[in-house]
Design a protein around this motif. Structure first.
Motif, PDB file in Angstrom:
ATOM      1  N   ILE A 267       3.845  36.088  70.961  1.00 56.62           N
ATOM      2  CA  ILE A 267       4.791  35.257  70.207  1.00 56.62           C
ATOM      3  C   ILE A 267       4.458  33.789  70.422  1.00 56.62           C
ATOM      4  O   ILE A 267       4.450  32.992  69.480  1.00 56.62           O
ATOM      5  CB  ILE A 267       6.239  35.552  70.641  1.00 56.62           C
ATOM      6  CG1 ILE A 267       6.619  36.983  70.280  1.00 56.62           C
ATOM      7  CG2 ILE A 267       7.212  34.559  70.014  1.00 56.62           C
ATOM      8  CD1 ILE A 267       7.981  37.403  70.793  1.00 56.62           C
ATOM      9  N   SER A 268       4.155  33.433  71.670  1.00 55.37           N
ATOM     10  CA  SER A 268       3.800  32.051  71.984  1.00 55.37           C
ATOM     11  C   SER A 268       2.569  31.605  71.221  1.00 55.37           C
ATOM     12  O   SER A 268       2.524  30.493  70.666  1.00 55.37           O
ATOM     13  CB  SER A 268       3.573  31.908  73.490  1.00 55.37           C
ATOM     14  OG  SER A 268       3.249  30.592  73.843  1.00 55.37           O
TER      15      SER A 268
ATOM     16  N   ALA B 201       1.342  24.886  77.463  1.00 52.09           N
ATOM     17  CA  ALA B 201       2.131  25.928  78.107  1.00 52.09           C
ATOM     18  C   ALA B 201       2.837  25.364  79.343  1.00 52.09           C
ATOM     19  O   ALA B 201       2.313  24.471  80.019  1.00 52.09           O
ATOM     20  CB  ALA B 201       1.230  27.090  78.516  1.00 52.09           C
ATOM     21  N   THR B 202       4.028  25.896  79.620  1.00 48.46           N
ATOM     22  CA  THR B 202       4.830  25.371  80.726  1.00 48.46           C
ATOM     23  C   THR B 202       5.385  26.501  81.581  1.00 48.46           C
ATOM     24  O   THR B 202       5.571  27.629  81.111  1.00 48.46           O
ATOM     25  CB  THR B 202       5.996  24.517  80.198  1.00 48.46           C
ATOM     26  OG1 THR B 202       6.732  23.978  81.307  1.00 48.46           O
ATOM     27  CG2 THR B 202       6.943  25.339  79.326  1.00 48.46           C
ATOM     28  N   HIS B 203       5.646  26.176  82.843  1.00 45.23           N
ATOM     29  CA  HIS B 203       6.317  27.112  83.752  1.00 45.23           C
ATOM     30  C   HIS B 203       7.811  26.835  83.838  1.00 45.23           C
ATOM     31  O   HIS B 203       8.520  27.508  84.585  1.00 45.23           O
ATOM     32  CB  HIS B 203       5.691  27.041  85.145  1.00 45.23           C
ATOM     33  CG  HIS B 203       5.617  25.655  85.711  1.00 45.23           C
ATOM     34  ND1 HIS B 203       6.733  24.884  86.010  1.00 45.23           N
ATOM     35  CD2 HIS B 203       4.549  24.881  86.020  1.00 45.23           C
ATOM     36  CE1 HIS B 203       6.346  23.716  86.490  1.00 45.23           C
ATOM     37  NE2 HIS B 203       5.017  23.687  86.493  1.00 45.23           N
ATOM     38  N   ASP B 204       8.303  25.861  83.083  1.00 46.98           N
ATOM     39  CA  ASP B 204       9.704  25.454  83.213  1.00 46.98           C
ATOM     40  C   ASP B 204      10.678  26.595  82.936  1.00 46.98           C
ATOM     41  O   ASP B 204      11.793  26.602  83.469  1.00 46.98           O
ATOM     42  CB  ASP B 204      10.008  24.288  82.268  1.00 46.98           C
ATOM     43  CG  ASP B 204       9.430  22.968  82.757  1.00 46.98           C
ATOM     44  OD1 ASP B 204       8.904  22.941  83.887  1.00 46.98           O
ATOM     45  OD2 ASP B 204       9.494  21.978  82.000  1.00 46.98           O
ATOM     46  N   TYR B 205      10.281  27.529  82.087  1.00 43.16           N
ATOM     47  CA  TYR B 205      11.204  28.602  81.694  1.00 43.16           C
ATOM     48  C   TYR B 205      10.913  29.919  82.409  1.00 43.16           C
ATOM     49  O   TYR B 205      11.577  30.923  82.143  1.00 43.16           O
ATOM     50  CB  TYR B 205      11.137  28.814  80.177  1.00 43.16           C
ATOM     51  CG  TYR B 205      11.493  27.577  79.391  1.00 43.16           C
ATOM     52  CD1 TYR B 205      12.797  27.105  79.351  1.00 43.16           C
ATOM     53  CD2 TYR B 205      10.511  26.868  78.705  1.00 43.16           C
ATOM     54  CE1 TYR B 205      13.126  25.955  78.642  1.00 43.16           C
ATOM     55  CE2 TYR B 205      10.831  25.717  77.993  1.00 43.16           C
ATOM     56  CZ  TYR B 205      12.131  25.269  77.965  1.00 43.16           C
ATOM     57  OH  TYR B 205      12.452  24.140  77.268  1.00 43.16           O
TER      58      TYR B 205
ATOM     59  N   GLU C  85      10.966  32.580  75.330  1.00 40.18           N
ATOM     60  CA  GLU C  85       9.911  33.464  74.843  1.00 40.18           C
ATOM     61  C   GLU C  85       8.612  32.699  74.591  1.00 40.18           C
ATOM     62  O   GLU C  85       7.515  33.187  74.878  1.00 40.18           O
ATOM     63  CB  GLU C  85      10.353  34.138  73.545  1.00 40.18           C
ATOM     64  CG  GLU C  85      11.409  35.189  73.695  1.00 40.18           C
ATOM     65  CD  GLU C  85      11.835  35.744  72.354  1.00 40.18           C
ATOM     66  OE1 GLU C  85      11.653  36.953  72.142  1.00 40.18           O
ATOM     67  OE2 GLU C  85      12.347  34.967  71.514  1.00 40.18           O
ATOM     68  N   VAL C  86       8.736  31.507  74.043  1.00 47.07           N
ATOM     69  CA  VAL C  86       7.551  30.738  73.667  1.00 47.07           C
ATOM     70  C   VAL C  86       6.966  29.991  74.855  1.00 47.07           C
ATOM     71  O   VAL C  86       5.750  29.941  75.053  1.00 47.07           O
ATOM     72  CB  VAL C  86       7.892  29.763  72.523  1.00 47.07           C
ATOM     73  CG1 VAL C  86       6.698  28.885  72.187  1.00 47.07           C
ATOM     74  CG2 VAL C  86       8.328  30.553  71.301  1.00 47.07           C
ATOM     75  N   SER C  87       7.817  29.374  75.649  1.00 46.51           N
ATOM     76  CA  SER C  87       7.414  28.711  76.891  1.00 46.51           C
ATOM     77  C   SER C  87       6.255  27.725  76.674  1.00 46.51           C
ATOM     78  O   SER C  87       5.291  27.689  77.429  1.00 46.51           O
ATOM     79  CB  SER C  87       7.012  29.756  77.943  1.00 46.51           C
ATOM     80  OG  SER C  87       7.097  29.233  79.237  1.00 46.51           O
ATOM     81  N   MET C  88       6.358  26.940  75.629  1.00 47.33           N
ATOM     82  CA  MET C  88       5.316  25.968  75.313  1.00 47.33           C
ATOM     83  C   MET C  88       5.936  24.742  74.654  1.00 47.33           C
ATOM     84  O   MET C  88       6.740  24.860  73.747  1.00 47.33           O
ATOM     85  CB  MET C  88       4.251  26.578  74.396  1.00 47.33           C
ATOM     86  CG  MET C  88       3.071  25.651  74.148  1.00 47.33           C
ATOM     87  SD  MET C  88       1.696  26.462  73.296  1.00 47.33           S
ATOM     88  CE  MET C  88       1.162  27.658  74.516  1.00 47.33           C
ATOM     89  N   TYR C  89       5.561  23.570  75.158  1.00 44.28           N
ATOM     90  CA  TYR C  89       6.031  22.308  74.596  1.00 44.28           C
ATOM     91  C   TYR C  89       5.073  21.791  73.532  1.00 44.28           C
ATOM     92  O   TYR C  89       3.869  22.053  73.582  1.00 44.28           O
ATOM     93  CB  TYR C  89       6.154  21.248  75.687  1.00 44.28           C
ATOM     94  CG  TYR C  89       7.269  21.473  76.684  1.00 44.28           C
ATOM     95  CD1 TYR C  89       8.605  21.562  76.259  1.00 44.28           C
ATOM     96  CD2 TYR C  89       7.002  21.598  78.041  1.00 44.28           C
ATOM     97  CE1 TYR C  89       9.622  21.754  77.176  1.00 44.28           C
ATOM     98  CE2 TYR C  89       8.017  21.799  78.961  1.00 44.28           C
ATOM     99  CZ  TYR C  89       9.319  21.871  78.524  1.00 44.28           C
ATOM    100  OH  TYR C  89      10.334  22.088  79.425  1.00 44.28           O
ATOM    101  N   GLY C  90       5.625  21.017  72.610  1.00 46.21           N
ATOM    102  CA  GLY C  90       4.798  20.330  71.630  1.00 46.21           C
ATOM    103  C   GLY C  90       5.363  18.954  71.344  1.00 46.21           C
ATOM    104  O   GLY C  90       6.552  18.682  71.585  1.00 46.21           O
ATOM    105  N   GLY C  91       4.519  18.083  70.832  1.00 41.40           N
ATOM    106  CA  GLY C  91       4.962  16.750  70.464  1.00 41.40           C
ATOM    107  C   GLY C  91       3.929  16.050  69.597  1.00 41.40           C
ATOM    108  O   GLY C  91       2.733  16.403  69.641  1.00 41.40           O
ATOM    109  N   VAL C  92       4.380  15.095  68.830  1.00 39.01           N
ATOM    110  CA  VAL C  92       3.503  14.269  67.985  1.00 39.01           C
ATOM    111  C   VAL C  92       3.905  12.822  68.192  1.00 39.01           C
ATOM    112  O   VAL C  92       5.107  12.497  68.176  1.00 39.01           O
ATOM    113  CB  VAL C  92       3.613  14.655  66.505  1.00 39.01           C
ATOM    114  CG1 VAL C  92       2.738  13.761  65.643  1.00 39.01           C
ATOM    115  CG2 VAL C  92       3.232  16.120  66.292  1.00 39.01           C
TER     116      VAL C  92
END
Length: 282
Positions: free
Chosen positions: A59-60, A203-207, A271-278
């Protein structure tokens, strides 16, 4: 359909000589998660091990791909960007950076960068440009930004005096702290003019539950360059945008970043456990 012809004379080692199917590679593993066929047993085994720790990894991967498409769409449509530098391209699937950008502005020009020779073979065969625009592919590594910036194929395809959309989507987490990914990003951005943009995901470990987060950190400290994902926190990811102007909604889950037109219901940030930004370079 046309494409820029890469200058293979600058690559003394033929890419096919570097293919090692016994070692997992991020691009091929990502292809496996997306349901592709361009992967080997080592990639599938590595992918399955990660899926045991993070069952929603597929899903991620899918949401990360959709984030790239929305980010490119915004930059081409709203920000007027006509040049893109996509580092960590991965094996081509549908709706790649140039397809999205040239679907909006046919004269868009895109340079792809990856260090997997299998990606190179697919890219040169499949990443064909519109007649009005151009695409090129560079066999290089994010950890060597000077090689990317000085490559003749980049210089022939992009005009670095004009704004560029730098795409670092799902690639930064493959660069360990020891290789200083922040310096690599800064070097690339320093070469781009004001009005350029950085679009990135990580990807992040925050969740993750604490025990899984610790296990992931331990694996990153002891792993090799091709198999390990270096999970980082929101603050660590935000550091990549230092000195830039984040556009709305700022740093968010890739599942939520300007996702109003995506199919509902949306997957959760856990579920996604990934940050994004622009963000825009002022």
């Amino acid at each position: 359909m046309t494409t820029e012809v890469p200058d293979t004379a600058t690559d003394p080692v033929h890419p096919s000589d570097r293919i090692d199917t016994s070692v997992a590679h991020p691009a091929r593993r990502y292809n496996y998660w997306l349901g592709g066929k361009d992967n080997f047993a080592a990639d599938r085994e590595s992918g399955d091990r990660m899926a045991e720790l993070f069952p929603s990894i597929r899903i991620s991967a899918l949401e990360n791909r959709r984030f790239l498409q929305r980010a490119v769409g915004h930059l081409a449509r709203e920000a007027g960007i006509r040049q893109f530098l996509d580092v960590g391209t991965g094996i081509p699937t549908a709706n790649n950076t140039h397809e999205v950008a040239q679907g909006i502005a046919p004269a868009s020009r895109v340079v792809y960068v990856d260090n997997d020779p299998i990606v190179l073979a697919h890219a040169r065969a499949l990443l064909t440009s519109s007649a009005e625009g151009a695409t090129a592919y560079i066999d290089a590594d994010l950890r060597d930004p000077d090689k990317i910036l000085s490559h003749p194929d980049l210089r022939r395809t992009l005009d670095l005096s004009q704004p560029v959309g730098l795409m670092l989507v799902a690639v930064l987490h493959f660069v360990p702290d020891a290789d200083d990914p922040y310096a690599a990003v800064t070097r690339l951005l320093d070469a781009l003019p004001a009005g350029s943009y950085l679009a990135a995901s990580h990807a992040t470990h925050d969740y993750l539950p604490p025990h899984l987060a610790q296990e992931a950190k331990a694996s990153a400290r002891g792993g090799g360059p091709h198999g390990i994902i270096n999970l980082r926190s929101r603050d660590e990811f935000t550091r990549f945008f230092t000195g830039l102007e984040l556009i709305e909604p700022g740093i968010s889950s890739v599942a939520e970043w300007r996702a109003g037109t995506e199919p509902q219901p949306r997957p959760s940030v856990v579920e996604v456990s990934m940050y994004g930004g622009v963000a825009r370079k002022p």
